[in-house]
Scaffold this active site. Structure first.
Site, short mmCIF file in Angstrom:
data_model
loop_
_atom_site.label_atom_id
_atom_site.label_comp_id
_atom_site.label_asym_id
_atom_site.label_seq_id
_atom_site.Cartn_x
_atom_site.Cartn_y
_atom_site.Cartn_z
N ASP A 2 -0.82 11.57 17.36
CA ASP A 2 0.12 12.06 16.34
C ASP A 2 -0.49 11.79 14.96
OD1 ASP A 2 2.36 13.07 15.06
OD2 ASP A 2 3.52 11.22 15.25
N GLY A 33 0.83 -1.20 0.00
CA GLY A 33 0.00 0.00 0.00
C GLY A 33 0.86 1.24 0.00
#
Length: 271
Positions: free
Chosen positions: A165, A77
């Site tokens: 994050d 991916g």
């Protein structure tokens, strides 16, 4: 480290560093097989894998020295592009994370406890650099004033597991168009607006905020947006102090620019 991995996998595997700040991540290759290896991943990884939030956990091994090695499925991916952050799948994944009781229970079992907004603000004001920064930079003084004014709006909110994050580089899109969120070292129990507020501010045009929040499952109001900016500002100040302590002037300058943008937003939107 490579030798340790080869003891586990056999010398037929080719072990390569995967990059990153810690140097604890590797890629193992053999024929057409690939694994993502990491040293001392959190036990939290198993629950994230079971929930389908990170790539599948294949196995875990404890070494003689106490280190724990994990192997995850390697995905064919790519990381998301910035403009793809506004996609419905990102909102749905964050909603799933923020509403998972399994993730919350596991993080609490691992000893994570939430830090209230009052505690965070108190600790920030106690830091010796804050008076100096406030004296030198008007945006820091404005930021402290905004935090003081908006603080009551942050109290008594439902807390959940947050990634802490959210960056487009941490979101992986596989070939079946499924999205995974990786790099959970900063996981915390907090107001989920810590995550989705970051996405709104730094990835979504203001004109699309209402639509994206509807995809996430809430509606925008002035109180929500003030709460969002409270966390964006205190995070920016925390990073500003951190970069100062590490003597990183370029990053300090970048944080001051971001802080200036945030305080200007608040002045424009709420005054």
């Amino acid at each position: 480290m490579v030798e340790w991995f080869q003891k586990i996998l056999s010398e037929e595997w080719n072990i390569l560093p995967a990059g990153g700040l810690t140097g604890d991540a590797y890629i193992a290759e053999k024929d057409d097989k690939r694994l993502f290896l990491k040293r001392n991943s959190s036990p939290f990884l198993a629950v994230l894998s079971a929930e389908g939030i990170v790539p599948k956990l294949i196995w875990t091994r404890r070494m003689e020295n106490g280190d724990v090695i994990t192997a995850q499925e390697w995905l064919d991916g790519r990381t998301l592009e910035r403009e793809e952050m506004k996609h419905e799948r990102v909102a749905e994944l964050l909603y799933k994370i923020h509403h998972s009781s399994e993730l919350l229970h596991m993080l609490m079992r691992l000893g994570k406890r939430p830090k209230t907004s009052d505690h965070r603000f108190t600790q920030l004001k106690k830091h010796s650099l804050i008076p100096l920064l406030s004296e030198e930079h008007i945006e820091v003084r404005q930021a402290i004033n905004i935090l003081t004014e908006f603080l009551p709006l942050t109290r008594n909110k439902k807390l959940s597991v947050c990634h802490g994050d959210i960056d487009h580089h941490n979101l992986i899109l596989d070939q079946s168009k499924r999205i995974y969120l990786v790099d959970w070292e900063n996981a915390k129990i907090a107001d989920p607006i810590v995550d989705y507020g970051h996405v709104l501010k730094w990835y979504i045009p203001k004109s699309d905020w209402d639509d994206w929040l509807n995809l996430y499952g809430i509606s925008a109001n002035k109180g929500t947006l003030k709460r969002m900016y409270w966390y964006l500002i205190i995070d920016c100040l925390d990073y500003l102090v951190w970069h100062l302590l590490r003597d990183e002037p370029d990053k300090v300058s970048n944080r001051l620019n971001k802080l200036r943008e945030l305080t200007n937003d608040v002045m424009t939107m709420f005054t």
